[in-house]
Design an enzyme around this catalytic site. Structure first.
Site, PDB file in Angstrom:
ATOM      1  N   SER A 136     -17.978  37.318 -66.201  1.00  0.00           N
ATOM      2  CA  SER A 136     -19.180  36.986 -67.023  1.00  0.00           C
ATOM      3  C   SER A 136     -19.171  37.566 -68.357  1.00  0.00           C
ATOM      4  O   SER A 136     -18.181  38.448 -68.632  1.00  0.00           O
ATOM      5  CB  SER A 136     -20.452  37.859 -66.242  1.00  0.00           C
ATOM      6  N   TYR A 149     -24.403  45.147 -61.342  1.00  0.00           N
ATOM      7  CA  TYR A 149     -23.901  43.868 -61.735  1.00  0.00           C
ATOM      8  C   TYR A 149     -22.848  43.850 -62.722  1.00  0.00           C
ATOM      9  O   TYR A 149     -21.662  43.322 -62.516  1.00  0.00           O
ATOM     10  CB  TYR A 149     -24.990  42.714 -61.972  1.00  0.00           C
TER      11      TYR A 149
HETATM   12  N1  LIG Z   1     -25.456  31.685 -64.097  1.00  0.00           N
HETATM   13  C1  LIG Z   1     -24.939  32.466 -64.984  1.00  0.00           C
HETATM   14  O1  LIG Z   1     -25.844  32.663 -66.041  1.00  0.00           O
HETATM   15  C2  LIG Z   1     -23.622  33.069 -64.745  1.00  0.00           C
HETATM   16  C3  LIG Z   1     -23.157  34.096 -65.977  1.00  0.00           C
HETATM   17  C4  LIG Z   1     -21.984  34.636 -65.550  1.00  0.00           C
HETATM   18  C5  LIG Z   1     -21.443  34.751 -64.597  1.00  0.00           C
HETATM   19  N2  LIG Z   1     -21.898  33.801 -63.386  1.00  0.00           N
HETATM   20  C6  LIG Z   1     -21.238  34.234 -62.239  1.00  0.00           C
HETATM   21  O2  LIG Z   1     -21.121  32.862 -61.611  1.00  0.00           O
HETATM   22  C7  LIG Z   1     -21.153  32.759 -60.086  1.00  0.00           C
HETATM   23  C8  LIG Z   1     -21.869  31.549 -59.609  1.00  0.00           C
HETATM   24  O3  LIG Z   1     -23.256  32.060 -59.892  1.00  0.00           O
HETATM   25  P1  LIG Z   1     -24.287  30.868 -60.188  1.00  0.00           P
HETATM   26  O4  LIG Z   1     -24.962  31.081 -61.542  1.00  0.00           O
HETATM   27  O5  LIG Z   1     -23.905  29.637 -59.665  1.00  0.00           O
HETATM   28  O6  LIG Z   1     -25.439  31.311 -59.237  1.00  0.00           O
HETATM   29  P2  LIG Z   1     -25.856  30.781 -57.736  1.00  0.00           P
HETATM   30  O7  LIG Z   1     -26.306  29.269 -57.739  1.00  0.00           O
HETATM   31  O8  LIG Z   1     -26.719  31.742 -57.111  1.00  0.00           O
HETATM   32  O9  LIG Z   1     -24.659  30.952 -56.916  1.00  0.00           O
HETATM   33  C9  LIG Z   1     -24.100  32.007 -56.340  1.00  0.00           C
HETATM   34  C10 LIG Z   1     -23.488  31.611 -54.754  1.00  0.00           C
HETATM   35  O10 LIG Z   1     -22.997  32.784 -54.119  1.00  0.00           O
HETATM   36  C11 LIG Z   1     -23.389  32.485 -52.842  1.00  0.00           C
HETATM   37  N3  LIG Z   1     -23.106  33.721 -52.414  1.00  0.00           N
HETATM   38  C12 LIG Z   1     -23.746  34.921 -52.577  1.00  0.00           C
HETATM   39  N4  LIG Z   1     -23.648  36.018 -52.021  1.00  0.00           N
HETATM   40  C13 LIG Z   1     -22.624  35.324 -50.888  1.00  0.00           C
HETATM   41  C14 LIG Z   1     -21.558  36.076 -49.985  1.00  0.00           C
HETATM   42  N5  LIG Z   1     -21.863  37.165 -49.578  1.00  0.00           N
HETATM   43  N6  LIG Z   1     -20.827  35.146 -49.421  1.00  0.00           N
HETATM   44  C15 LIG Z   1     -20.628  33.956 -49.701  1.00  0.00           C
HETATM   45  N7  LIG Z   1     -21.281  33.464 -50.680  1.00  0.00           N
HETATM   46  C16 LIG Z   1     -22.022  34.375 -51.193  1.00  0.00           C
HETATM   47  C17 LIG Z   1     -24.656  31.838 -52.768  1.00  0.00           C
HETATM   48  O11 LIG Z   1     -24.777  31.199 -51.661  1.00  0.00           O
HETATM   49  P3  LIG Z   1     -25.435  31.768 -50.243  1.00  0.00           P
HETATM   50  O12 LIG Z   1     -26.753  32.536 -50.526  1.00  0.00           O
HETATM   51  O13 LIG Z   1     -25.943  30.702 -49.291  1.00  0.00           O
HETATM   52  O14 LIG Z   1     -24.563  32.536 -49.757  1.00  0.00           O
HETATM   53  C18 LIG Z   1     -24.654  30.872 -53.956  1.00  0.00           C
HETATM   54  O15 LIG Z   1     -24.359  29.619 -53.527  1.00  0.00           O
HETATM   55  C19 LIG Z   1     -21.332  34.178 -59.899  1.00  0.00           C
HETATM   56  O16 LIG Z   1     -20.410  35.115 -59.521  1.00  0.00           O
HETATM   57  C20 LIG Z   1     -22.131  34.799 -60.892  1.00  0.00           C
HETATM   58  O17 LIG Z   1     -21.871  36.082 -61.094  1.00  0.00           O
HETATM   59  C21 LIG Z   1     -23.079  33.248 -63.829  1.00  0.00           C
END
Ligand SMILES: NC(=O)c1ccc[n+]([C@@H]2O[C@H](COP(=O)([O-])OP(=O)(O)OC[C@H]3O[C@@H](n4cnc5c(N)ncnc54)[C@H](OP(=O)(O)O)[C@@H]3O)[C@@H](O)[C@H]2O)c1
Length: 255
Positions: A136, A149
């Site tokens: 991130s 986080y």
């Molecule tokens: N969006 C942003 O602004 C942003 C910025 C920087 C980094 N990121 C990173 O990008 C990645 C994706 O995030 P996103 O923004 O796409 O959010 P998101 O839509 O909430 O995606 C996260 C996914 O991880 C899954 N998950 C959570 N805990 C899990 C576990 N223990 N085992 C397996 N799956 C798990 C969730 O599905 P289930 O609940 O069904 O398991 C969900 O589909 C993350 O690593 C996040 O830290 C996002």
């Protein structure tokens, strides 16, 4: 990484960035398997994308990770790539203790490191392979509202470098995707509609462009994340850190 010819596992592929990347790689003809904890969500995404496969996996669960990794290698003998998009991001007031620490470390840090250990022996036997970690912008400038986080994402950056160094003479390429603030439901519905966050489609288009044009890029950085990524290198870090956190705290206090 090669953008075609992969059998790719995307953890956290049921929503947000993981889902969008899974769909983009599927559209390019790759075989793609998404993983997450909620089967209903995974099934819905698979039903909407003919050819997309899914597997239920809680990556914070050591026994499940071992079982599922072993089964994936049997079911998909050409498995050669993983994108670690599974992640959680929760606010914490440290005065009340780091209430989210254990779950955050287990999901964001231990999960991908453990899964890599399970998949690597197989990846090393493939003609080409890739591991994409997801850190991130907050790995480089922490948002104090989400301390555990940010600590895990800084650790993912550190781990990615060590992994890349150890694998430098192998077929396995290591890329670190460091997203900026993107419109997903990572921190709830508000984030998905926040005009200050980067639209998901724009983010994915830029990321896929980098994968295509710079297949050897160690870090996948869209333009929007560069102020955070290079804050320290650019100088004036202490001021940048303070201003960034003051602005975020002020925005939150107005909610
Ligand atoms: N969006 C942003 O602004 C942003 C910025 C920087 C980094 N990121 C990173 O990008 C990645 C994706 O995030 P996103 O923004 O796409 O959010 P998101 O839509 O909430 O995606 C996260 C996914 O991880 C899954 N998950 C959570 N805990 C899990 C576990 N223990 N085992 C397996 N799956 C798990 C969730 O599905 P289930 O609940 O069904 O398991 C969900 O589909 C993350 O690593 C996040 O830290 C996002």
């Amino acid at each position: 990484m090669h953008i075609t010819g992969n059998t790719l596992l995307v953890t956290g592929g049921g929503s947000g960035i993981g889902r969008a990347l899974a769909e983009a790689f599927l559209a390019l003809g790759n075989e793609v398997i998404i993983a997450g904890r909620r089967e209903s969500v995974l099934k819905e995404v698979a039903d909407a994308n003919p050819g997309l496969n899914y597997v239920v996996l809680d990556t914070s669960d050591a026994a499940a990770s071992k079982r599922v990794a072993e089964q994936l290698i049997v079911d998909y003998p050409t498995l050669n790539a993983v994108i670690h998009s599974a992640g959680i991001m929760r606010g914490e007031s440290l005065r009340a203790g780091a209430t989210e620490l254990d779950a955050t470390v287990a999901t964001n840090l231990v999960g991908p490191i453990r899964l890599d250990g399970l998949l690597l022996p197989h990846f090393l036997k493939q003609p080409h392979a890739a591991i994409v970690t997801v850190s991130s912008g907050l790995a480089f400038v922490p948002l104090a509202l989400t301390p555990s986080y940010c600590a895990t994402k800084a650790a993912v950056h550190s781990y990615s470098q060590s992994l890349r160094y150890q694998l430098k003479d192998t077929v396995v390429k290591v890329h670190e995707l460091a997203p900026p603030y993107v419109q997903t439901e990572l921190m709830g519905e508000r984030q998905a509609n926040d005009p200050h966050a980067m639209p998901l489609k724009d983010f994915i288009d830029e990321v896929m462009g980098i994968f295509q044009h710079s297949p050897d890029a160690e870090e996948i950085l869209v333009e929007r994340v560069k102020p955070l990524r290079y804050a320290e290198v650019n100088g004036g870090y202490a001021e940048f850190f303070k201003n960034f956190n003051d602005q975020m705290a002020a925005a939150r206090s107005g909610e």
